[in-house]
Design a protein around this motif. Structure first.
Motif, PDB file in Angstrom:
ATOM      1  N   THR A 169       1.156  -1.473   0.196  1.00  0.00           N
ATOM      2  CA  THR A 169       0.197  -0.164   0.052  1.00  0.00           C
ATOM      3  C   THR A 169       0.938   1.606   0.015  1.00  0.00           C
ATOM      4  O   THR A 169       1.625   1.468   0.779  1.00  0.00           O
ATOM      5  CB  THR A 169      -0.842  -0.187   1.112  1.00  0.00           C
ATOM      6  N   GLY A 170       0.744   1.851  -1.528  1.00  0.00           N
ATOM      7  CA  GLY A 170       1.650   3.497  -0.833  1.00  0.00           C
ATOM      8  C   GLY A 170       2.516   3.419  -1.252  1.00  0.00           C
ATOM      9  O   GLY A 170       3.138   4.002  -1.896  1.00  0.00           O
ATOM     10  N   LYS A 171       3.349   1.739  -1.960  1.00  0.00           N
ATOM     11  CA  LYS A 171       4.292   1.524  -2.343  1.00  0.00           C
ATOM     12  C   LYS A 171       4.640   2.405  -4.094  1.00  0.00           C
ATOM     13  O   LYS A 171       3.399   1.935  -4.746  1.00  0.00           O
ATOM     14  CB  LYS A 171       5.014   0.674  -1.898  1.00  0.00           C
ATOM     15  N   THR A 172       5.641   2.824  -4.401  1.00  0.00           N
ATOM     16  CA  THR A 172       5.922   2.130  -5.626  1.00  0.00           C
ATOM     17  C   THR A 172       7.065   1.219  -6.045  1.00  0.00           C
ATOM     18  O   THR A 172       8.112   0.883  -5.575  1.00  0.00           O
ATOM     19  CB  THR A 172       6.682   3.225  -6.112  1.00  0.00           C
ATOM     20  N   LEU A 173       6.569   0.522  -7.058  1.00  0.00           N
ATOM     21  CA  LEU A 173       7.844  -0.449  -7.863  1.00  0.00           C
ATOM     22  C   LEU A 173       7.481  -0.204  -9.498  1.00  0.00           C
ATOM     23  O   LEU A 173       7.537   0.341  -9.986  1.00  0.00           O
ATOM     24  CB  LEU A 173       6.447  -1.472  -7.569  1.00  0.00           C
ATOM     25  N   TYR A 174       9.571  -0.957  -9.423  1.00  0.00           N
ATOM     26  CA  TYR A 174       9.787  -0.929 -10.679  1.00  0.00           C
ATOM     27  C   TYR A 174      10.222  -2.152 -11.339  1.00  0.00           C
ATOM     28  O   TYR A 174      10.054  -3.166 -10.959  1.00  0.00           O
ATOM     29  CB  TYR A 174      11.520  -0.080 -10.583  1.00  0.00           C
ATOM     30  N   GLY A 175       9.623  -2.517 -12.729  1.00  0.00           N
ATOM     31  CA  GLY A 175      10.251  -2.832 -13.084  1.00  0.00           C
ATOM     32  C   GLY A 175      10.631  -3.176 -14.667  1.00  0.00           C
ATOM     33  O   GLY A 175      11.123  -1.824 -15.375  1.00  0.00           O
ATOM     34  N   GLY A 176      10.557  -3.841 -15.793  1.00  0.00           N
ATOM     35  CA  GLY A 176      11.508  -3.903 -17.376  1.00  0.00           C
ATOM     36  C   GLY A 176      12.239  -4.288 -17.403  1.00  0.00           C
ATOM     37  O   GLY A 176      12.274  -5.352 -16.968  1.00  0.00           O
ATOM     38  N   SER A 177      12.531  -3.659 -18.696  1.00  0.00           N
ATOM     39  CA  SER A 177      13.711  -4.828 -19.325  1.00  0.00           C
ATOM     40  C   SER A 177      14.616  -3.584 -20.160  1.00  0.00           C
ATOM     41  O   SER A 177      14.021  -2.458 -20.707  1.00  0.00           O
ATOM     42  CB  SER A 177      13.117  -5.619 -20.423  1.00  0.00           C
ATOM     43  N   PRO A 178      15.845  -4.940 -20.604  1.00  0.00           N
ATOM     44  CA  PRO A 178      16.595  -3.535 -21.893  1.00  0.00           C
ATOM     45  C   PRO A 178      16.045  -3.122 -22.725  1.00  0.00           C
ATOM     46  O   PRO A 178      15.978  -1.652 -23.802  1.00  0.00           O
ATOM     47  CB  PRO A 178      17.454  -4.399 -22.436  1.00  0.00           C
ATOM     48  N   GLU A 179      14.399  -4.377 -23.257  1.00  0.00           N
ATOM     49  CA  GLU A 179      14.264  -3.979 -24.507  1.00  0.00           C
ATOM     50  C   GLU A 179      12.681  -2.983 -24.273  1.00  0.00           C
ATOM     51  O   GLU A 179      12.980  -1.796 -25.149  1.00  0.00           O
ATOM     52  CB  GLU A 179      14.210  -5.191 -25.467  1.00  0.00           C
ATOM     53  N   ALA A 180      12.576  -3.413 -23.357  1.00  0.00           N
ATOM     54  CA  ALA A 180      11.011  -2.587 -23.210  1.00  0.00           C
ATOM     55  C   ALA A 180      10.938  -0.767 -22.555  1.00  0.00           C
ATOM     56  O   ALA A 180      10.041  -0.444 -22.462  1.00  0.00           O
ATOM     57  CB  ALA A 180      10.153  -3.090 -22.378  1.00  0.00           C
ATOM     58  N   GLY A 181      11.907  -0.994 -21.615  1.00  0.00           N
ATOM     59  CA  GLY A 181      12.277   0.404 -20.803  1.00  0.00           C
ATOM     60  C   GLY A 181      11.486  -0.137 -19.849  1.00  0.00           C
ATOM     61  O   GLY A 181      11.689  -1.465 -19.020  1.00  0.00           O
ATOM     62  N   LEU A 182      11.430   1.068 -18.231  1.00  0.00           N
ATOM     63  CA  LEU A 182      11.562   1.125 -17.221  1.00  0.00           C
ATOM     64  C   LEU A 182      10.024   1.164 -17.273  1.00  0.00           C
ATOM     65  O   LEU A 182       9.040   2.399 -17.770  1.00  0.00           O
ATOM     66  CB  LEU A 182      12.137   2.613 -16.480  1.00  0.00           C
ATOM     67  N   SER A 183       9.276   0.778 -16.509  1.00  0.00           N
ATOM     68  CA  SER A 183       8.015   0.193 -16.163  1.00  0.00           C
ATOM     69  C   SER A 183       8.003   1.140 -14.209  1.00  0.00           C
ATOM     70  O   SER A 183       8.592   0.548 -13.775  1.00  0.00           O
ATOM     71  CB  SER A 183       7.467  -1.217 -16.287  1.00  0.00           C
ATOM     72  N   VAL A 184       7.036   2.140 -13.965  1.00  0.00           N
ATOM     73  CA  VAL A 184       6.975   2.221 -12.941  1.00  0.00           C
ATOM     74  C   VAL A 184       5.361   2.322 -12.444  1.00  0.00           C
ATOM     75  O   VAL A 184       4.623   2.859 -12.633  1.00  0.00           O
ATOM     76  CB  VAL A 184       7.121   4.013 -12.598  1.00  0.00           C
ATOM     77  N   TYR A 185       5.423   1.896 -11.515  1.00  0.00           N
ATOM     78  CA  TYR A 185       3.819   1.160 -11.107  1.00  0.00           C
ATOM     79  C   TYR A 185       3.527   1.871  -9.655  1.00  0.00           C
ATOM     80  O   TYR A 185       4.462   1.918  -8.362  1.00  0.00           O
ATOM     81  CB  TYR A 185       3.524   0.272 -11.083  1.00  0.00           C
ATOM     82  N   SER A 186       3.073   2.890  -9.722  1.00  0.00           N
ATOM     83  CA  SER A 186       2.538   3.532  -7.600  1.00  0.00           C
ATOM     84  C   SER A 186       0.853   2.486  -7.373  1.00  0.00           C
ATOM     85  O   SER A 186       0.065   2.978  -7.512  1.00  0.00           O
ATOM     86  CB  SER A 186       2.116   4.944  -8.272  1.00  0.00           C
ATOM     87  N   VAL A 187       1.339   1.918  -6.276  1.00  0.00           N
ATOM     88  CA  VAL A 187       0.345   1.131  -5.715  1.00  0.00           C
ATOM     89  C   VAL A 187      -0.390   3.179  -4.799  1.00  0.00           C
ATOM     90  O   VAL A 187      -0.043   3.391  -3.597  1.00  0.00           O
ATOM     91  CB  VAL A 187       0.425   0.408  -4.333  1.00  0.00           C
ATOM     92  N   ASP A 188      -1.670   2.473  -5.177  1.00  0.00           N
ATOM     93  CA  ASP A 188      -2.082   3.738  -4.032  1.00  0.00           C
ATOM     94  C   ASP A 188      -2.286   3.326  -2.226  1.00  0.00           C
ATOM     95  O   ASP A 188      -2.321   2.834  -2.241  1.00  0.00           O
ATOM     96  CB  ASP A 188      -4.424   3.870  -4.691  1.00  0.00           C
ATOM     97  N   LYS A 189      -2.420   5.276  -2.264  1.00  0.00           N
ATOM     98  CA  LYS A 189      -2.085   5.086  -0.443  1.00  0.00           C
ATOM     99  C   LYS A 189      -3.015   4.884   0.106  1.00  0.00           C
ATOM    100  O   LYS A 189      -2.867   4.218   1.465  1.00  0.00           O
ATOM    101  CB  LYS A 189      -1.471   5.886  -0.215  1.00  0.00           C
TER     102      LYS A 189
END
Length: 596
Positions: free
Chosen positions: A371-391
């Motif tokens: 809850t309320g956290k930011t998560l990061y994913g992705g790959s060199p090909e797809a680039g960075l993915s940033v996900y924010s979970v609502d507080k």
């Protein structure tokens, strides 16, 4: 900046290592430390004091990073016997070498004995065991090297505060001269920078650091040092690509039957439940070169395996990470930034949702820890993915302390204290399996004074409830009646928050409430109720109430603090100080009780 060749880099590093080896071999003058270091009593009732903590980072000629550590600790018999194990981690794809582990007499400065240790292997997961044995009051000198193979970089995150106070800390990072070191820190002065033997050395020192008693309510509130030769999102994405390329074991034979279930959503959820409890305790941050297909696994390995296996069930799976620092353009890039892995899953025909292995809520629901956290994913090909979970809403983060007690004619209060720990508050409390009176005392000071039996934990979707048997004399008999003082506890993180210098960001908006239901003795009644108040200042509100239920013969009360914002500014700080004063007023409230 002109790039340096690997042979020239090796030449500089060898010179650097010679310098560092001279520094690392310096003898420890125990007698001098005893004279110069503050006595134990200076720090209050503590089990030990770290007199010196020195850590030196650098590169070896083969590209491995090393960290040389020296800990000089004044220990007492109150310190956990296995405390050294908390700092003696064996790096993944690396090694730990103990160079010295001795106990010294703090009076004479003479060596008492060595501290035995052993390396154990848990199916490829190495663990260092060290026990202080019968040490009473002694000085522990612990020197060791951790080597991180194939790192080709000097990077890391040092969390300066620990569960023990520290008198002196010294942290150095040595890099080839001409290299740029990216640094981010909190509550540290700028480093002293020197060039020597073809290397640049950055040195930070810190003195008289208090013990880190509990988790803070503000983001990035504790002192830390982060550094690395690289920055930005590219190193993160390269590591994500390396994880994706790992050759992982296929689904174990005992789970192959799940593939025959026609409903792939049901089959995948069955798989998630089937690997619960299959982890090695305290194994976060470790991925073995060969992961055993049957388990048990480290916490990181289980997440990787689940993500790969679920793809065989037709699920879409993305590995995402909670990080210590944001993934941005200026933050140092270091493997230490990877705090905890999670999965972003999408069963066939469904939208994606986050899953944290070990969560208590059903798959598809947001686990409280995210809850309320930011998560990061992705790959060199797809680039960075940033996900924010609502507080979430303020009410989602509610901490309730509910006293269900009875008053005896002798002034004894006994019964049960129930703690309802919800969502964001889980980050401040111990894990459900680690709840003891001692661990709760660090979160809520004074709670252990009420202890009258073992805590019982009841997991729930949003957190857990702790039932605590309590017993303590708080009533003062006199004449035909009694003066009753109600129990009043305050989470230590709230008290810490009041002394925190703005501006800051709260981890979550919250509600803290303390409820009372006190059954009075037969034939007694409450004579009067102290005046109550209700106040609101900016994004903060304090309310309180107290009444006597004649029918049930119970004194019922409540006090509550609510904040609707995560912005901690000067106005918030001033208002919070006043409201905590109102909260703690309940410690001095005397409820007059008479007998017929």
């Amino acid at each position: 900046m002109r790039k340096k060749t690997f042979p020239s880099l090796c030449f500089m590093v060898i010179g650097l290592l010679w310098v560092l080896s001279l520094e690392a071999s310096a003898e420890i003058d125990i007698s001098r430390l005893v004279q110069e270091a503050p006595p134990l009593e200076t720090y209050g009732d503590v089990p030990a004091v770290i007199w010196q903590r020195h850590e030196d980072y650098g590169l070896l000629p083969d590209g491995a990073m090393f960290r040389d550590s020296l800990w000089v600790v004044m220990v007492t018999d109150k310190l956990r016997r296995d405390w050294p194990e908390t700092i003696l981690s064996v790096p993944a794809a690396g090694e730990l070498k103990i160079r010295r582990a001795d106990l010294f007499d703090p009076v004479s400065g003479e060596r008492i004995r060595s501290v035995p240790y052993r390396l154990e292997d848990e199916k490829g997961y190495p663990v260092c065991r060290m026990d202080l044995g019968d040490a009473d009051e002694a000085v522990l000198v612990l020197r060791f090297r951790q080597t991180y193979a194939r790192r080709f970089s000097v990077d890391g995150i040092v969390e300066l505060a620990s569960d023990l106070p520290m008198w002196e800390g010294r942290f150095s990072v040595s890099v080839p001269q001409g290299s740029e070191l990216y640094v981010q820190s909190n509550r540290l002065d700028p480093p002293k920078k020197t060039d020597r033997a073809g290397a640049t050395k950055y040195l930070w020192t810190v003195y008289n650091l208090s013990a880190h008693k509990r988790v803070s309510l503000v983001e990035m509130g504790e002192p830390y040092l982060a550094f690395g030769l690289r920055s930005g999102k590219v190193p993160f994405l390269q590591y994500m690509g390396a994880l994706e390329a790992l050759d992982l074991s296929p689904l174990p034979s005992q789970l192959e039957g799940l593939k025959r279930i026609g409903d792939k959503v049901k089959a995948g959820k069955r798989l998630l439940r089937s690997v619960e409890g299959m982890t090695i305790p305290h194994s976060a941050g470790f991925i073995r070169e060969e992961i055993p297909p049957e388990g048990p696994w480290t916490q990181w390995e289980r997440t990787l395996l689940l993500g790969r296996w679920l793809e065989d069930f037709g699920w879409r799976s993305e590995l995402v990470w909670l990080t210590f620092l944001p993934i941005g353009s200026n933050e140092p890039a270091t493997l230490d930034n990877f705090a905890s892995p999670a999965l972003r899953l999408a069963p066939p025909g469904s939208n994606p949702w986050f899953y944290l292995p070990g969560q208590t809520v059903e798959p598809g629901e947001i686990p409280a820890a995210l809850t309320g956290k930011t998560l990061y994913g992705g790959s060199p090909e797809a680039g960075l993915s940033v996900y924010s979970v609502d507080k979430g809403k303020t009410g989602d983060h509610r901490l309730t302390m509910e006293w269900l007690v009875s008053l005896g004619s002798d002034g004894l209060l006994s019964g049960e204290l129930r703690l309802w720990v919800r969502n964001g508050w889980l980050w401040l409390f111990p894990d459900g399996g680690d709840v003891t009176w001692e661990s709760l005392e660090t979160v809520i000071p004074g709670i252990s004074n009420w202890g009258d039996g073992r805590p019982k934990v009841h997991p729930m979707d949003y957190g857990y409830r702790i039932d605590l048997p309590v017993r303590k004399i708080t009533g003062i008999p006199g004449g035909p009646g009694m003066l009753l003082r109600l129990p009043c506890l305050l989470p230590g993180a709230l008290e810490d928050l009041a002394s925190t210098v703005p501006p800051k960001k709260l981890k979550f908006p919250f509600v803290v409430e303390q409820k009372y239901s006190v059954s009075l003795p037969e034939g007694s009644r409450l004579l009067s109720v102290p005046p109550m108040n209700d106040r609101k200042e900016g994004e903060l509100r304090f309310s309180e109430s107290m009444r006597f239920n004649r029918k049930r013969r119970t004194l019922e009360g409540e006090e509550k603090i609510i904040t609707w914002s995560s912005d901690y500014d000067d106005g918030f700080n001033v208002a919070l100080g006043r409201m905590l004063g109102a909260w703690l007023r309940w410690k001095d409230l005397s409820a007059p009780i008479s007998y017929r």
